[in-house]
Design an enzyme around this catalytic site. Sequence first.
Site, PDB file in Angstrom:
ATOM      1  N   GLY A  96     -22.722  31.072 -25.768  1.00 46.69           N
ATOM      2  CA  GLY A  96     -22.588  32.152 -26.742  1.00 46.69           C
ATOM      3  C   GLY A  96     -23.437  31.938 -27.975  1.00 46.69           C
ATOM      4  N   CYS A  97     -23.449  30.716 -28.474  1.00 48.67           N
ATOM      5  CA  CYS A  97     -24.219  30.420 -29.683  1.00 48.67           C
ATOM      6  C   CYS A  97     -25.721  30.526 -29.426  1.00 48.67           C
ATOM      7  CB  CYS A  97     -23.846  29.043 -30.220  1.00 48.67           C
ATOM      8  SG  CYS A  97     -22.125  28.968 -30.763  1.00 48.67           S
TER       9      CYS A  97
END
Length: 152
Positions: free
Chosen positions: A43-44
Amino acid sequence: MLSPGDAAPDFTLPADDGSSVSLGDFAGRRLLVYFYPKDDTPGCTTQACDLRDDLPAFSSLGVDVVGVSPDSVKSHVKFRDKYDLNFPLLADEDHAVAEAFGVWKEKSMYGRTFMGIERSSFLIDAEGRIEQAWPKVKAGKHAAMVKEYLEG
């Protein structure tokens, strides 16, 4: 968590390029401060790469971008280099800045609770006040939401 109109907390943090970055460095300009949980996670990475790709649009609208996580400078350097990130990543290892912005929260995963970053971002205006806040953002939609607001 901070809201529009609040004064942005002052900060100085070490950056991935070896410098120290302060809120005051951006006086007179708008700044997007985005808080993310961990370098080089799915996600990051999606969020950082979307911001990287949209940075020219943000710049043309007069907005600088910095990412903040509790990871070390060394971790940030590897993350930056692996994905050719084009904005500073700031190391908030003691999470004091995350706490000041109200994004250091109790989280839970697989039945265990722990403290960590709630993925959030803040647009700080040229006078150092929160112009807009996005709590609990979805990694893959974050850059588009910010761009839509800026172009709005």
